[in-house]
Scaffold this motif. Structure first.
Motif, mmCIF file in Angstrom:
data_model
loop_
_atom_site.group_PDB
_atom_site.id
_atom_site.type_symbol
_atom_site.label_atom_id
_atom_site.label_comp_id
_atom_site.label_asym_id
_atom_site.label_seq_id
_atom_site.Cartn_x
_atom_site.Cartn_y
_atom_site.Cartn_z
ATOM 1 N N ARG A 1 19.102 -29.016 -23.685
ATOM 2 C CA ARG A 1 19.649 -29.305 -22.354
ATOM 3 C C ARG A 1 18.532 -29.160 -21.337
ATOM 4 N N GLU B 1 17.945 -25.357 -7.057
ATOM 5 C CA GLU B 1 18.740 -24.212 -7.506
ATOM 6 C C GLU B 1 19.916 -24.565 -8.399
ATOM 7 N N VAL B 2 20.228 -25.868 -8.521
ATOM 8 C CA VAL B 2 21.368 -26.219 -9.370
ATOM 9 C C VAL B 2 21.104 -25.683 -10.782
ATOM 10 N N GLY B 3 22.137 -25.161 -11.375
ATOM 11 C CA GLY B 3 21.962 -24.522 -12.671
ATOM 12 C C GLY B 3 22.038 -23.019 -12.559
ATOM 13 N N GLY B 4 21.829 -22.526 -11.349
ATOM 14 C CA GLY B 4 22.013 -21.099 -11.100
ATOM 15 C C GLY B 4 21.023 -20.207 -11.826
ATOM 16 N N ALA B 5 19.872 -20.756 -12.233
ATOM 17 C CA ALA B 5 18.933 -19.948 -13.012
ATOM 18 C C ALA B 5 17.580 -19.817 -12.327
ATOM 19 N N PRO C 1 21.382 -42.539 -12.279
ATOM 20 C CA PRO C 1 21.492 -41.124 -12.661
ATOM 21 C C PRO C 1 22.893 -40.738 -13.129
ATOM 22 N N PHE C 2 23.906 -41.434 -12.656
ATOM 23 C CA PHE C 2 25.262 -41.113 -13.097
ATOM 24 C C PHE C 2 25.403 -41.416 -14.588
ATOM 25 N N ASN D 1 18.450 -34.611 -8.471
ATOM 26 C CA ASN D 1 19.566 -33.880 -7.877
ATOM 27 C C ASN D 1 20.883 -34.329 -8.485
ATOM 28 N N SER D 2 20.980 -35.639 -8.687
ATOM 29 C CA SER D 2 22.232 -36.200 -9.142
ATOM 30 C C SER D 2 22.560 -35.802 -10.583
ATOM 31 N N VAL D 3 21.544 -35.751 -11.431
ATOM 32 C CA VAL D 3 21.830 -35.369 -12.822
ATOM 33 C C VAL D 3 21.996 -33.860 -12.966
ATOM 34 N N GLY D 4 21.713 -33.122 -11.894
ATOM 35 C CA GLY D 4 21.971 -31.688 -11.940
ATOM 36 C C GLY D 4 20.901 -30.891 -12.653
ATOM 37 N N ARG E 1 15.401 -18.473 -15.186
ATOM 38 C CA ARG E 1 16.049 -17.584 -16.142
ATOM 39 C C ARG E 1 16.523 -18.355 -17.371
ATOM 40 N N LYS F 1 23.529 -38.646 -16.446
ATOM 41 C CA LYS F 1 24.288 -37.392 -16.518
ATOM 42 C C LYS F 1 25.295 -37.447 -17.658
ATOM 43 N N PRO G 1 19.503 -18.491 -19.424
ATOM 44 C CA PRO G 1 20.853 -17.948 -19.228
ATOM 45 C C PRO G 1 21.306 -17.104 -20.407
#
Lengths: 742, 253
Positions: free
Chosen positions: A121, A426-430, A241-242, A155-158, A444, A245, A446
């Motif tokens: 991922r 920051e998307v992904g929170g890591a 990008p959609f 950004n769009s694919v996260g 990080r 994703k 996770p």
């Protein structure tokens, strides 16, 4: 007849000898579809014709390496249990020069799929960018477009864009460089390879339909730019990008599902390369029927379908009998999929279309029989002249404060927040350390307390002046950036961006740079797991500055140990690790203030470098340092100013020495790091440095509202931090928005 | 407490929201697909950030037609707490659970950075642990967060205390310089009349761990849990699921 034939292979980028070789391999003349397949797979981009021998010099095994070069991405073990790290970088230079938004966006899309193909991922992106000078309108257009493209797609694919670097130099005026690095995480059991094995297994097409876009993109990527290049916009692909994703989520589910034999991105050279390369790795052949390929428009011929570089497509080799389950997973993700063929024992790539055989080529002829060149290498005629720098004839500026401000305001040194605030970092929170916070990004892993530290680096000025040393420094500096965060550097990916390898001076420069990089990788214990080569970066015959870019991954055992670059408050001691020599060659100071790119780049002692990095990591682990920042572009004064700016606090330095003040303040001697430490921790830091034989000295103290530097008892410069901030923070923003307001 | 995180094709903060509830808050969370017809037995719904359906056409414009949105509307109608973050806020506006629209940022660029917010209403189910006027810090990351509504609607939102967060500077001053996207009246988040549906552009789920921008986002999630516990307590004493009082005690519609 003959003339037409020549026109067709030459028009596809093959020379006459290469065409003759194809005829010999086939035992006949190729038809147009076959010729197109050879042309893309034998392009520099796919076949590394001129670089293959050089790349063999890189150390590629040992240490943390699980999967080395030859796959879609390298894989390393960072000691996080069952979690492995996949990573690679790739260039998308030519498309970005012609259509910056889509060029950059599809560069991001392609590298994401390379990491995805390993079963990982994607969790982080970084970009190394090069542009001309921002006072030119076209350069501003290119920068805005490239940044918007990375932002729009990433950004769009996260997937967060957590770091990278940018440099500006007139040499990239027509040839911007867009090198993108992607890092992914995978559980060990999900490790997947791009292999087509097991005759009878199904060849499944997953993702967007095939259109007429991007035909011959790989060939285009291996050609020089010229005045007509913009007419090649149709060779640039369009990103969605959609779709990407959904492709990411679907492919991860497919590999989890367990019946996937192999998976590969249909990137450069699309269906042709994905079929040929997976079959070659599996020692098998593939037979496909193009009538089953999802198509965006009717009437496409076999040539177009085989060479299309439409984006967001993957080739999946599925165990016989499990195709329906694969199609069901794709359907739930809203993706097209189709069984288009089968793995066969006979090692040929056979392509059927409308009931006939459109192409039939031995797999290895496409992948392994491409010619390998060993072109002549001669040092540039003016190299000695470039390396000459007579410091006695270089005037010393009177006001060193003004010099500092000038350097901080030069776009290569200035604040890059205009760029990185357009990226979702920051998307992904890591994201532990995002852009602008530390010398490397820290992300990080996770579910664990571990983190990876990620950096990209390269300095073309050094490489131009001394490619061997410049190559070493590119690796050393990337590793040093990682070490400054407290992490241990582990492995390397790279992009080699150069001009035409058929020019002996360009090829010599590339060879020396690769030698230097290899030497540094060996000394620092960071093997190379892959990368890419981008050659023929020329505009009307003029090559770009030689630009090897290093992407590095390191590991931090405890994310709480991560060290940022900003001073943390008043009253800390400022410590310089390493030694300052009178070295101004190739410096940003020499270029920005004196308008000269000359002299020998700073020397590098790899053994000292390794020890220095160990001190940084040890000190971080023992929680002895409050900040760490490597001394690079702009030298010691700029480095300390950046620490002040990142921390919002001033500093007072007291320096002494016999050398010229400009060399002391702005020289770029290697293997130096500026630390800030609490007073009570200094003895422990000093001891760590002594144990490893690394020079360490207190050079000042944090505090106040200004940066004041005293040299040999005289104030060399005193500048309020607010003033530093105004110049540094506003530089790129005002260049990008100023002219429109005027 | 159990939270449903709705996943649309193109959502990309769904995993982060899930993790914020499970690891940050220590409660349960389930992901619910866009094509589900019911949410299951849950206490809270999150519409996460991302680019649902690629944000093609207009953010949220396609997601509003996803089958799951009927269940979300029904859940909101019963007074259940619904939190729309970023793209989730855009979807709530498109589907009509909240008024107004989110236009492209005034600077015409995506913007990712930490911002300060002033808590304008500490009486909603989402803000009970904050003080009125408290300044908190959360990250933003959006290209279209420029809130707009007609002046009558804005007046109504003001009057009813439904502007929950405004962008401000670190001292709590609402200034144009502190407004990152051009939102009218510096609006960062609003709620419905009943107070149980909150939409905001900033990302509370990115402010729950010690290494993040702040842990102020965790307080928002804790507020919801507090509110659920107190409303459950009331349910036991015969007071059905409480219609939240959005604003300083005024009756809600």
């Amino acid at each position: 007849m003959m003339d037409n034939g020549q026109a067709s292979w030459r028009g596809m980028g093959l020379n006459d000898d290469e065409y003759a070789r194809i005829c010999r391999l086939l035992g006949r003349a190729p038809n147009r579809v076959e010729l197109g397949m050879f042309a893309v797979l034998w392009s520099e981009h796919c076949a590394y014709k001129h670089s293959r021998r050089l790349l063999k010099r890189f150390p590629t095994s040992g240490g943390a390496v699980v999967v080395g070069p030859g796959e879609n991405a390298g894989v390393i073990d960072v000691g996080a249990g069952e979690t492995l790290v996949a990573f690679r970088c790739e260039s998308h230079n030519r498309p970005s020069a012609v259509e910056p938004y889509q060029g950059a966006a599809t560069g991001v899309g392609g590298i994401l799929r390379d990491v995805l193909a390993m079963g990982a991922r994607p969790v982080a992106l970084l970009d190394s960018l090069r542009f001309g000078e921002l006072r030119e309108e076209r350069v501003r257009y290119l920068l805005s477009g490239v940044v918007a493209g990375i932002s729009g797609y990433g950004n769009s694919v996260g997937v967060p864009t957590v770091g990278g670097e940018i440099q500006f130099d007139a040499g990239y005026r027509h040839n911007p460089l867009v090198n993108v690095m992607c890092v992914g995480l995978l559980p060990r059991r999900r490790l997947t390879r791009a292999v087509a094995a097991g005759p009878g297994n199904a060849v499944v097409y997953v993702g967007s339909a095939t259109g007429r876009d991007g035909i011959h993109g790989a060939t285009f990527a291996s050609d020089e730019l010229g005045s007509k290049s913009e007419s090649r916009r149709p060779a640039v692909q369009i990103g969605d990008p959609f779709a990407e994703k959904r492709l990411i989520e679907a492919c991860l589910e497919l590999v989890d599902h367990g019946h996937v034999v192999g998976i590969q991105d249909m990137g450069a050279a699309g269906l042709t390369s994905s079929c040929a390369e997976t079959a070659a790795r599996g020692g098998c052949g593939i037979e496909i029927d193009l009538d089953r390929v999802p198509q965006r428009e009717p009437g496409m011929d076999a040539y177009e379908i085989m060479l299309s570089e439409s984006q967001e497509r993957m080739l999946v080799i599925v165990q016989q009998g499990y195709e329906d389950e694969v199609h069901e997973i794709c359907r739930r993700h809203g993706l097209a999929s189709a069984s288009i063929g089968v793995v066969i024992g006979e090692p040929v790539l056979r392509v059927r279309h409308r009931g006939e055989i459109a192409a039939e080529v031995p797999v290895r002829a496409l992948t392994d029989e491409a010619p390998v060149y060993d072109p002549p290498a001669i040092p540039p005629a003016d190299l000695k002249e470039r390396q000459a720098l007579d410091l006695d004839r270089l005037p010393q500026p009177g006001d060193l404060g003004q010099v500092l401000l000038k350097l901080l305001g030069s776009p290569t040194v200035a604040d890059k927040s205009w760029v990185y605030t357009q990226y979702d970092y920051e998307v992904g929170g890591a994201t532990v350390m995002g852009p602008g916070r530390a010398d490397a990004a820290v992300v990080r892993i996770p579910g664990t307390e571990r983190a990876v530290a990620l950096a990209m680096d390269g300095n073309s000025r050094y490489v131009r002046l001394d490619p061997f040393t410049g190559g070493m420094i590119a690796v050393a500096e990337a590793a040093r950036n990682i070490a400054c965060t407290g992490a241990r550097p582990l492995a390397v990916t790279n992009c080699l961006n150069f001009g035409s390898p058929e020019k002996p001076d360009v090829f010599w420069t590339m060879r020396e740079a690769v030698e230097g990089m290899s030497r540094a990788c060996e000394a620092l214990g960071t093997p190379v797991t892959g990368g890419n080569v981008s050659l023929y970066n020329e505009h009307e015959g003029t090559p770009i500055p030689p630009t090897p870019v290093v992407g590095m991954v390191g590991v931090l055992e405890r994310l709480d140990d991560a060290v940022g670059m900003g001073f943390q408050g008043e009253g800390d001691l400022i410590v310089l690790l390493g030694e300052t020599r009178e070295e101004l060659g190739g410096s940003e100071y020499l270029a920005a203030v004196h308008g000269q790119v000359r002299g020998a780049p700073p020397s590098l002692d790899l053994d000292l470098e390794r020890r220095l990095q160990a001190v940084c990591a040890d000190a971080a682990r023992k929680r002895l340092v409050r900040s760490a920042h490597d001394v690079s572009d702009g030298g010691l004064a700029v480095t300390v100013a950046e620490c002040c700016l990142a921390g919002g606090v001033g500093a007072r330095l007291e320096l002494s020495g016999e050398m010229r003040a400009d060399a002391l303040l702005f020289g770029e001697s290697q293997s130096r790091v500026v630390l800030s430490v609490r007073e009570e921790d200094w003895p422990a830091v000093r001891e760590l440095a002594q144990e490893r034989g690394v020079p360490a000295a207190v050079i000042g103290r944090t505090g106040g509202r200004e940066l004041a530097v005293n040299v040999n008892g005289r104030w060399a410069l005193v500048v309020p931090v607010d003033e530093l901030n105004r110049v540094w923070r506003g530089a790129i923003e005002s260049l990008m928005t100023g002219p429109e307001e005027a | 407490m159990k939270c449903a995180v709705v996943v649309f094709p193109g959502s990309n903060c769904d995993r982060d929201a899930h993790r914020a509830v499970v690891d940050g808050l220590g409660e349960q969370a389930v992901c619910v697909r866009h094509d589900a017809n019911d949410l299951g037995d849950v206490d809270m719904v999150i519409l996460p950030g991302g680019f649902s359906y690629g944000d093609y056409l207009r953010p949220g414009a396609i997601a509003r037609f996803a089958p799951v949105m009927e269940a979300v509307a029904a859940f909101a109608g019963e007074g259940g707490p619904v939190l729309g973050i970023c793209n989730g806020f855009q979807i709530l506006c498109e589907v009509g659970l909240l008024p107004g629209v989110l236009r492209p940022n005034a600077a015409q660029r995506f913007v990712c950075r930490p911002v300060h917010l002033r808590v304008e209403n500490a009486g909603t189910p989402f803000t009970g642990r904050f003080r009125p006027g408290q300044v908190i810090r959360l990250p933003i990351a959006h290209g279209q967060g420029n809130y707009f509504a007609p002046v009558e609607v804005l007046e109504e939102l003001e009057r009813e205390g439904r502007i929950v967060f405004r962008y401000c500077d670190e001292r709590g001053n609402v200034t144009s310089g502190a407004n990152p996207n051009g939102s009218v009246r510096s609006i960062a988040g609003i709620c419905n009349r009943r107070g149980n549906v909150l939409g905001l552009m900033p990302h509370p789920e990115r402010a729950v761990e010690r290494y993040m921008t702040s842990t102020d986002g965790l307080e928002l999630f804790r507020s919801v849990r507090d509110w659920l516990m107190s409303s459950r307590a009331k349910a036991v004493t015969g007071d059905a699921r409480q219609p939240a009082t959005a604003v300083d005690g005024r009756p809600t519609a």
